[in-house]
Design an enzyme around this catalytic site. Structure first.
Site, PDB file in Angstrom:
ATOM      1  N   SER A  98      42.464  32.859  47.214  1.00  0.00           N
ATOM      2  CA  SER A  98      43.074  34.118  46.776  1.00  0.00           C
ATOM      3  C   SER A  98      43.040  35.104  47.930  1.00  0.00           C
ATOM      4  O   SER A  98      42.136  35.049  48.783  1.00  0.00           O
ATOM      5  CB  SER A  98      42.306  34.699  45.588  1.00  0.00           C
ATOM      6  OG  SER A  98      42.697  36.035  45.333  1.00  0.00           O
ATOM      7  N   TYR A 140      34.485  37.374  42.017  1.00  0.00           N
ATOM      8  CA  TYR A 140      35.667  36.532  42.224  1.00  0.00           C
ATOM      9  C   TYR A 140      35.912  36.316  43.711  1.00  0.00           C
ATOM     10  O   TYR A 140      36.118  35.177  44.156  1.00  0.00           O
ATOM     11  CB  TYR A 140      36.876  37.195  41.570  1.00  0.00           C
ATOM     12  CG  TYR A 140      38.163  36.408  41.688  1.00  0.00           C
ATOM     13  CD1 TYR A 140      38.330  35.210  40.993  1.00  0.00           C
ATOM     14  CD2 TYR A 140      39.214  36.861  42.469  1.00  0.00           C
ATOM     15  CE1 TYR A 140      39.511  34.492  41.082  1.00  0.00           C
ATOM     16  CE2 TYR A 140      40.399  36.152  42.574  1.00  0.00           C
ATOM     17  CZ  TYR A 140      40.540  34.961  41.879  1.00  0.00           C
ATOM     18  OH  TYR A 140      41.710  34.246  41.974  1.00  0.00           O
TER      19      TYR A 140
END
Length: 248
Positions: free
Chosen positions: A143, A157
């Site tokens: 990501s 995350y």
């Protein structure tokens, strides 16, 4: 003739979004494709039908990617079903967003996020490399927050995605003697059900990108296919950013 004729690929989390687009793109190049899913059996069945319509072999396997044992077993099941394994795409992911000092932080969700985004990816890679032929391919989906967090609440995350990028660089070194490449694709904001282009946070997200729009799942899939193809045989240990300039 496709670039991936006679190859077998597994795409985890392949029943929707980037995973489904990647499975279809690999099939377009001639690969037989297995996908995994955790709960969307009907969607997985539909993707398999779309794959078979392209003239390749396809199958869906249920596996909870939060369970490292299931993640490893999935790899062996695919290889047994198809007779080989050439390409592993670690796409399944999970997001649990909250500042680490928030009263709303969900520790159980953080643990599941770590298991899906990192622990089970490592388990899949460890299960796959003995089965991959020399010249095999491993691609993991990361990501943009691994390069630039950008917003509060993304700490855990971002940590999981940064961890898999570091692991992939190490694995690229360890497996290079067999010609197995290990790479990462780092998407930005992509128009999926989890992050729709018309969602309430879209305007905030897009203001941080150079191109000012969401990416399409097919654009991420194109990067995965490149890394899986023979033409990428000298690309390993790299992070391919497909983020519309989020990291620029």
């Amino acid at each position: 003739m496709g670039k991936l004729d006679h190859k077998v690929a597994i795409v985890t989390g392949g029943s929707r979004g980037i995973g489904a687009a990647t499975a279809l793109a690999l099939a377009d190049e001639g690969a037989d494709v297995a996908i995994s899913y955790s709960s969307s059996a009907d969607r997985a069945k539909a993707v398999v039908a779309d794959l078979e319509a392209k003239g390749v072999r396809a199958a869906a396997f249920r596996a909870d990617q939060a369970d490292a044992a299931q993640a490893a077993e999935l790899i062996h099941n695919v290889a047994e079903r198809f007779g080989r394994l050439d390409i592993l795409v670690n796409n399944a992911g999970y997001t649990a967003a909250a500042p680490i000092d928030s009263e709303l932080a969900d520790e159980a969700a953080f643990d599941r996020q770590l298991a899906i985004n990192y622990t089970s990816v490592v388990a899949a890679i460890r299960a796959a490399f003995p089965l991959l032929p020399d010249g095999g391919r491993i691609v993991s989906i990361s990501s943009g927050v691994a390069a630039r967090v950008g917003f509060p609440g993304m700490t855990d995350y971002a940590g999981t995605k940064s961890a898999i990028e570091g692991y992939s660089r190490g694995a690229a070194r360890d497996l290079a003697h067999r010609g197995i490449t290990v790479n990462v694709v780092q998407p930005g904001f992509v128009d999926t059900e989890m992050n729709p282009a018309d969602g309430p946070a879209a305007a905030t997200f897009l203001a941080t990108t150079a191109m000012g729009r969401h990416g399409r799942p097919e654009e991420i899939a194109a990067g995965v296919v490149f890394l899986a193809c023979p033409q990428a045989s000298y690309v390993t240990g790299t992070v391919l950013r497909i983020d519309g300039g989020y990291s620029a």
